[in-house]
Write an enzyme that holds these catalytic residues in place. Structure first.
Site, PDB file in Angstrom:
ATOM      1  N   LYS A 183       0.647  -1.201   0.260  1.00  0.00           N
ATOM      2  CA  LYS A 183       0.184  -0.019  -0.131  1.00  0.00           C
ATOM      3  C   LYS A 183       0.900   1.336   0.054  1.00  0.00           C
ATOM      4  CE  LYS A 183      -0.378  -0.719   5.070  1.00  0.00           C
ATOM      5  NZ  LYS A 183      -1.290  -1.046   6.016  1.00  0.00           N
TER       6      LYS A 183
ATOM      7  N   ASP B 206      -3.956  -5.384   8.656  1.00  0.00           N
ATOM      8  CA  ASP B 206      -4.329  -5.098   7.230  1.00  0.00           C
ATOM      9  C   ASP B 206      -5.761  -5.768   6.904  1.00  0.00           C
ATOM     10  OD1 ASP B 206      -2.295  -3.248   6.547  1.00  0.00           O
ATOM     11  OD2 ASP B 206      -0.766  -4.851   5.587  1.00  0.00           O
TER      12      ASP B 206
END
Length: 164
Positions: free
Chosen positions: A96, A137
């Site tokens: 990310k 996550d």
């Protein structure tokens, strides 16, 4: 059920996906990831900004340092930054852009592919990791473990997944 059907059923449970290599394996261990053999490569997920301010990433940051070295590699989501520490490779899967975001399965897949390539080019035979992408996550382990199998089943790499 006859003996042949029983044998087929056993094979299905022990090897959910066909393996092109006898060496590929996925094992599970309960315990501290950092208790794995000192020569095994390690892997975990981070953001492009290399903050590593929460979860197991904080331990990687403290144990292996090298934040400036990681940033200098200028890796983006879907890529893999790498450090060499104490005779082992340490993989940082960039999943990310920012630490505050959530990763995508696509970015994880791409970064795993990049890590696989580095492993193959550098003779890595053993890799230890947490349930990558599934802690803070919040990715689903069922999907991530299938992804690992799809990506690594044509290798001789033994992967051990640690959970506390």
């Amino acid at each position: 059920m006859n003996s042949e059907e029983l044998q087929d059923q056993k094979e299905d449970k022990s090897d959910p996906l066909p393996s092109a290599s006898e060496g590929w394996s996925l094992h599970y261990m309960t315990g501290d990831l950092f208790s794995c053999p000192a020569d095994e490569a390690l892997a975990h997920c981070i953001s492009e900004d290399c903050r590593m301010g929460a979860g197991i990433a904080t331990i990687f940051k403290k144990k292996f340092a090298g934040v400036a070295e990681l940033k200098a590699q200028q890796k983006t989501p879907g890529e893999c930054a790498v450090l060499s520490r104490g005779g082992r490779w340490v993989y940082y899967l960039i999943t990310k852009k920012k630490a505050s975001q959530k990763p995508t399965y696509d970015a994880l897949r791409q970064s795993l592919e990049a890590m696989k390539l580095h492993c193959l080019e550098n003779g890595v035979g053993s890799l230890s990791m947490p349930r990558i992408g599934c802690g803070l996550d919040r990715l689903k382990w069922e999907k991530v473990s299938l992804m690992l199998e799809e990506i690594f089943r044509d290798t001789n790499i033994c992967i051990t997944v640690y959970t506390l």
